[in-house]
Design a protein around this motif. Structure first.
Motif, PDB file in Angstrom:
ATOM      1  N   MET A  17       0.851  -1.185   0.000  1.00 42.87           N
ATOM      2  CA  MET A  17       0.000   0.000   0.000  1.00 42.87           C
ATOM      3  C   MET A  17       0.886   1.234   0.000  1.00 42.87           C
ATOM      4  O   MET A  17       1.706   1.411   0.893  1.00 42.87           O
ATOM      5  N   ARG A  18       0.711   2.091  -0.998  1.00 40.54           N
ATOM      6  CA  ARG A  18       1.571   3.270  -1.121  1.00 40.54           C
ATOM      7  C   ARG A  18       1.205   4.356  -0.122  1.00 40.54           C
ATOM      8  O   ARG A  18       2.055   4.940   0.531  1.00 40.54           O
ATOM      9  N   SER A  19      -0.048   4.677  -0.006  1.00 36.75           N
ATOM     10  CA  SER A  19      -0.488   5.816   0.818  1.00 36.75           C
ATOM     11  C   SER A  19      -0.824   5.366   2.233  1.00 36.75           C
ATOM     12  O   SER A  19      -1.972   5.401   2.668  1.00 36.75           O
ATOM     13  N   VAL A  20       0.198   4.925   2.977  1.00 33.63           N
ATOM     14  CA  VAL A  20      -0.014   4.541   4.369  1.00 33.63           C
ATOM     15  C   VAL A  20       1.119   5.151   5.191  1.00 33.63           C
ATOM     16  O   VAL A  20       2.297   5.035   4.842  1.00 33.63           O
ATOM     17  N   SER A  21       0.773   5.843   6.263  1.00 36.28           N
ATOM     18  CA  SER A  21       1.763   6.500   7.101  1.00 36.28           C
ATOM     19  C   SER A  21       2.482   5.480   7.973  1.00 36.28           C
ATOM     20  O   SER A  21       2.017   4.349   8.148  1.00 36.28           O
ATOM     21  N   ASP A  22       3.628   5.883   8.517  1.00 38.18           N
ATOM     22  CA  ASP A  22       4.380   4.988   9.394  1.00 38.18           C
ATOM     23  C   ASP A  22       3.580   4.638  10.643  1.00 38.18           C
ATOM     24  O   ASP A  22       3.664   3.517  11.155  1.00 38.18           O
ATOM     25  N   GLU A  23       2.776   5.602  11.144  1.00 38.69           N
ATOM     26  CA  GLU A  23       1.953   5.324  12.323  1.00 38.69           C
ATOM     27  C   GLU A  23       0.890   4.285  12.008  1.00 38.69           C
ATOM     28  O   GLU A  23       0.674   3.342  12.787  1.00 38.69           O
ATOM     29  N   ASP A  24       0.230   4.445  10.856  1.00 39.39           N
ATOM     30  CA  ASP A  24      -0.788   3.461  10.472  1.00 39.39           C
ATOM     31  C   ASP A  24      -0.152   2.104  10.187  1.00 39.39           C
ATOM     32  O   ASP A  24      -0.734   1.062  10.497  1.00 39.39           O
ATOM     33  N   LEU A  25       1.040   2.112   9.603  1.00 40.20           N
ATOM     34  CA  LEU A  25       1.729   0.862   9.305  1.00 40.20           C
ATOM     35  C   LEU A  25       2.077   0.125  10.588  1.00 40.20           C
ATOM     36  O   LEU A  25       1.907  -1.104  10.681  1.00 40.20           O
ATOM     37  N   ALA A  26       2.562   0.862  11.590  1.00 34.58           N
ATOM     38  CA  ALA A  26       2.877   0.242  12.872  1.00 34.58           C
ATOM     39  C   ALA A  26       1.630  -0.363  13.511  1.00 34.58           C
ATOM     40  O   ALA A  26       1.668  -1.451  14.094  1.00 34.58           O
ATOM     41  N   GLU A  27       0.497   0.347  13.376  1.00 32.11           N
ATOM     42  CA  GLU A  27      -0.765  -0.168  13.931  1.00 32.11           C
ATOM     43  C   GLU A  27      -1.207  -1.428  13.196  1.00 32.11           C
ATOM     44  O   GLU A  27      -1.691  -2.385  13.819  1.00 32.11           O
ATOM     45  N   ILE A  28      -1.049  -1.450  11.873  1.00 32.37           N
ATOM     46  CA  ILE A  28      -1.410  -2.639  11.093  1.00 32.37           C
ATOM     47  C   ILE A  28      -0.567  -3.833  11.524  1.00 32.37           C
ATOM     48  O   ILE A  28      -1.070  -4.942  11.705  1.00 32.37           O
ATOM     49  N   LEU A  29       0.734  -3.614  11.694  1.00 26.51           N
ATOM     50  CA  LEU A  29       1.633  -4.691  12.101  1.00 26.51           C
ATOM     51  C   LEU A  29       1.259  -5.232  13.473  1.00 26.51           C
ATOM     52  O   LEU A  29       1.254  -6.450  13.692  1.00 26.51           O
ATOM     53  N   ASP A  30       0.948  -4.341  14.399  1.00 30.14           N
ATOM     54  CA  ASP A  30       0.659  -4.770  15.767  1.00 30.14           C
ATOM     55  C   ASP A  30      -0.735  -5.378  15.900  1.00 30.14           C
ATOM     56  O   ASP A  30      -0.919  -6.394  16.571  1.00 30.14           O
ATOM     57  N   THR A  31      -1.721  -4.756  15.252  1.00 33.81           N
ATOM     58  CA  THR A  31      -3.114  -5.147  15.457  1.00 33.81           C
ATOM     59  C   THR A  31      -3.542  -6.298  14.561  1.00 33.81           C
ATOM     60  O   THR A  31      -4.203  -7.243  15.017  1.00 33.81           O
ATOM     61  N   HIS A  32      -3.179  -6.242  13.289  1.00 31.79           N
ATOM     62  CA  HIS A  32      -3.693  -7.216  12.328  1.00 31.79           C
ATOM     63  C   HIS A  32      -2.713  -8.326  11.963  1.00 31.79           C
ATOM     64  O   HIS A  32      -3.139  -9.417  11.568  1.00 31.79           O
ATOM     65  N   LEU A  33      -1.414  -8.063  12.076  1.00 34.23           N
ATOM     66  CA  LEU A  33      -0.430  -9.025  11.578  1.00 34.23           C
ATOM     67  C   LEU A  33       0.439  -9.604  12.680  1.00 34.23           C
ATOM     68  O   LEU A  33       1.489 -10.180  12.409  1.00 34.23           O
ATOM     69  N   GLY A  34      -0.001  -9.478  13.922  1.00 28.96           N
ATOM     70  CA  GLY A  34       0.800  -9.976  15.032  1.00 28.96           C
ATOM     71  C   GLY A  34       1.001 -11.473  15.018  1.00 28.96           C
ATOM     72  O   GLY A  34       1.981 -11.978  15.558  1.00 28.96           O
ATOM     73  N   ALA A  35       0.083 -12.229  14.409  1.00 34.04           N
ATOM     74  CA  ALA A  35       0.175 -13.687  14.415  1.00 34.04           C
ATOM     75  C   ALA A  35       0.982 -14.238  13.244  1.00 34.04           C
ATOM     76  O   ALA A  35       1.223 -15.441  13.187  1.00 34.04           O
ATOM     77  N   PHE A  36       1.383 -13.386  12.298  1.00 41.71           N
ATOM     78  CA  PHE A  36       2.168 -13.852  11.152  1.00 41.71           C
ATOM     79  C   PHE A  36       3.648 -13.879  11.527  1.00 41.71           C
ATOM     80  O   PHE A  36       4.153 -12.955  12.166  1.00 41.71           O
ATOM     81  N   ARG A  37       4.318 -14.921  11.081  1.00 37.67           N
ATOM     82  CA  ARG A  37       5.730 -15.056  11.414  1.00 37.67           C
ATOM     83  C   ARG A  37       6.586 -14.088  10.607  1.00 37.67           C
ATOM     84  O   ARG A  37       7.558 -13.549  11.123  1.00 37.67           O
ATOM     85  N   GLU A  38       6.248 -13.863   9.344  1.00 37.08           N
ATOM     86  CA  GLU A  38       7.021 -12.973   8.488  1.00 37.08           C
ATOM     87  C   GLU A  38       6.094 -11.993   7.786  1.00 37.08           C
ATOM     88  O   GLU A  38       5.043 -12.390   7.284  1.00 37.08           O
ATOM     89  N   VAL A  39       6.508 -10.737   7.755  1.00 35.11           N
ATOM     90  CA  VAL A  39       5.740  -9.704   7.075  1.00 35.11           C
ATOM     91  C   VAL A  39       6.701  -8.917   6.190  1.00 35.11           C
ATOM     92  O   VAL A  39       7.736  -8.430   6.659  1.00 35.11           O
ATOM     93  N   SER A  40       6.376  -8.803   4.902  1.00 36.69           N
ATOM     94  CA  SER A  40       7.175  -8.014   3.965  1.00 36.69           C
ATOM     95  C   SER A  40       6.405  -6.746   3.606  1.00 36.69           C
ATOM     96  O   SER A  40       5.200  -6.800   3.352  1.00 36.69           O
ATOM     97  N   ILE A  41       7.106  -5.625   3.598  1.00 33.47           N
ATOM     98  CA  ILE A  41       6.510  -4.323   3.293  1.00 33.47           C
ATOM     99  C   ILE A  41       7.129  -3.822   1.994  1.00 33.47           C
ATOM    100  O   ILE A  41       8.334  -3.538   1.947  1.00 33.47           O
ATOM    101  N   VAL A  42       6.335  -3.740   0.951  1.00 31.67           N
ATOM    102  CA  VAL A  42       6.824  -3.300  -0.355  1.00 31.67           C
ATOM    103  C   VAL A  42       6.648  -1.794  -0.466  1.00 31.67           C
ATOM    104  O   VAL A  42       5.552  -1.269  -0.210  1.00 31.67           O
ATOM    105  N   GLY A  43       7.697  -1.102  -0.854  1.00 32.46           N
ATOM    106  CA  GLY A  43       7.614   0.347  -1.008  1.00 32.46           C
ATOM    107  C   GLY A  43       8.772   1.048  -0.340  1.00 32.46           C
ATOM    108  O   GLY A  43       9.878   0.498  -0.246  1.00 32.46           O
ATOM    109  N   GLU A  44       8.523   2.251   0.174  1.00 32.16           N
ATOM    110  CA  GLU A  44       9.571   3.041   0.792  1.00 32.16           C
ATOM    111  C   GLU A  44       9.913   2.485   2.171  1.00 32.16           C
ATOM    112  O   GLU A  44       9.110   1.794   2.803  1.00 32.16           O
ATOM    113  N   ALA A  45      11.125   2.818   2.625  1.00 30.91           N
ATOM    114  CA  ALA A  45      11.600   2.324   3.918  1.00 30.91           C
ATOM    115  C   ALA A  45      10.724   2.860   5.047  1.00 30.91           C
ATOM    116  O   ALA A  45      10.578   4.071   5.196  1.00 30.91           O
TER     117      ALA A  45
END
Length: 495
Positions: free
Chosen positions: A236-264
């Motif tokens: 997702m291109r238009s996602v802020s670092d704060e929203d990205l951190a929330e997505i990782l913590d809230t929705h993807l906490g049970a996944f062993r590996e998460v890849s983020i495509v786009g800017e650092a």
């Protein structure tokens, strides 16, 4: 083969979403994956390439009249012996999603380790390398070149099998998400097989994009996490670092590996490594502790260190028990219900450091002192606690009151290093970070203790616990244990 390519091309070119009934978690087809078979085939092919390169060099040396006594089988056998370690530590097997420069670097490293072991073994056992140093280096160079080539060919063949690869969920059905799916579809040898999109755009939910269902909003991600689906890709291109951190913590906490495509991304307290996926820049975060072997290693280190220190700890605990009994009335030990792994509660043991009527004294003290009341509300700690005995204050300054929790560690309720043990009333203060806390056994010491101990605020302790969980490693544990000894000896931040 041509028909398969035509079908693949048609599927990846379907970029226009088509309306259909909204699918549920069960409606998404999860392809069969056999990582054990892939591991066996790749390990055998790698060893065969190593054997072939050694045999080729030996044959050339023999034709040139050089003497070779080192059997070509030895490097291949060492390679197979090291495969379980490389599968866990270097992630070479089954190697889904690896590929590219990372795979080449790790294969070269493992090949070099194999030849170093062979060299050391030959010199130690026989006093001779078995061939000239030049031929030995030539054999190593041939293996470094042949092993990746053979692996690429085998991966290409395996990619035609239905069981090859692992299923992944793609978050974001926009242009970037479609690009990711298209590239993965055109590179099946990588072993990442998208099975569904998740997107908060209600107009896309219930449609098909690139032949894959948009199964629902991002909040559905935890329903897909399972032993068969361990990876998610955020595109997702238009996602802020704060929203990205929330997505990782809230929705993807049970996944062993998460890849983020786009800017650092800039995510506080989380280690993110860069990589490349089919020509796209990506950043990866991995959860280490949920892996069974990591939990077992952490547990083994706990038990080994306790047993090693038992000669000193047991007499010390006996002396402390005597001092506690002589100093004030009451039992030697004190237990309190704490929250542990998975949110389950247990009784954590300590040496008693307070007087018998502690709760009554605390209530009276807080009623008479507004500043102390605010301090207690802020951190559940008091710098000048009227309940603490003379011996108790000494034990707290040296953190010796927590030694009985070694029994909790032996029982598997705690660990030597981990998040701070909390009571049930504190769960609400952890909010969304409780998912990180409950993924670990609470620790006798932790990152919060070596980062200021009681001088840190409550919010800082919560953040430090979350940071520890995200970035756990055996080396981090050992670092914290060494720092703890130094912090305890000078008594800084304890009360």
């Amino acid at each position: 083969m041509q028909q398969h390519a035509v079908r693949t091309r048609r599927r990846v070119e379907q970029e226009a979403p088509s309306r259909r009934a909204t699918p549920s978690r069960r409606a998404v087809e999860v392809p069969r994956s056999l990582p054990e078979v892939a591991t066996l085939v790749l390990a055998c092919s790698d060893a065969a390439a190593l054997l072939a390169s050694g045999a080729a060099v030996s044959a050339v040396a023999g034709a040139l009249g050089s003497t070779v006594t080192l059997t070509p089988w030895l490097p291949a056998l060492v390679w197979l012996a090291l495969t379980p370690v490389s599968a866990w530590r270097m992630r070479l097997y089954p190697g889904f999603g690896l590929g590219g420069a990372r795979e080449l670097r790790r294969l070269t490293l493992k090949t070099s380790v194999v030849y170093a072991v062979v060299c050391w073994t030959a010199l130690f056992l026989f006093g001779d390398l078995g061939m000239s140093p030049v031929l030995f280096l030539a054999s190593w160079a041939a293996s470094v070149a042949l092993v990746p080539i053979a692996r690429a060919l085998v991966r290409g063949l395996l990619s035609r099998c239905e069981w090859w690869g692992e299923p992944v969920i793609v978050l974001g059905a926009g242009r970037l998400g479609r690009t990711v799916v298209n590239k993965l579809s055109w590179n099946p040898d990588l072993g990442l097989r998208p099975i569904a999109f998740l997107d908060d755009n209600g107009c896309l939910v219930g449609t098909e994009v690139c032949g894959l269902p948009v199964a629902g909003p991002l909040s559905m991600a935890p329903r897909f996490a399972s032993p068969r689906i361990r990876r998610a890709i955020i595109a997702m291109r238009s996602v802020s670092d704060e929203d990205l951190a929330e997505i990782l913590d809230t929705h993807l906490g049970a996944f062993r590996e998460v890849s983020i495509v786009g800017e650092a991304p800039e995510i506080d307290g989380q280690v993110v490594s860069s990589r490349e996926i089919c020509g796209l820049l990506a950043f990866e975060t991995r959860k280490r502790l949920p892996v069974t072997v990591c939990r077992q290693i952490k547990r083994a280190v706990d038990i080994a260190l306790i047993l090693a220190g038992a000669v000193v700890v047991v007499p010390l605990m006996a002396l402390i028990a005597l001092l506690v009994k002589l100093d004030s009335r009451g039992p030697v030990f004190y237990s309190q219900r704490r929250v542990g792994l998975g949110g389950r509660t247990f009784h954590a043991f300590k040496f008693r450091t307070m007087v018998e009527d502690a709760e009554e004294r605390l209530r009276e003290y807080l009623e008479d002192d507004l500043e102390a009341s605010l301090e207690w509300e802020r951190s559940h700690k008091l710098q000048h606690d009227p309940r603490v005995t003379r011996v108790g204050r000494l034990l707290r300054n040296l953190s010796l009151d927590e030694l009985p929790q070694l029994w909790n560690v032996l029982r598997g309720e705690m660990s030597l290093v981990g998040p701070r043990p909390i009571v049930e009333e504190e769960i609400a203060k952890y909010d969304e970070d409780f998912v990180h806390y409950s993924a670990f056994r609470p620790g006798l010491t932790g990152l919060w203790q070596v980062s200021g101990r009681n001088d840190t605020t409550y919010e800082e302790r919560v953040a430090l616990d979350a940071c520890y969980v995200r970035n756990w490693s055996i080396w981090l544990d050992l670092h914290i244990l060494v720092r703890t000894v130094s912090i305890v000896l000078n008594g800084k931040g304890a009360y």
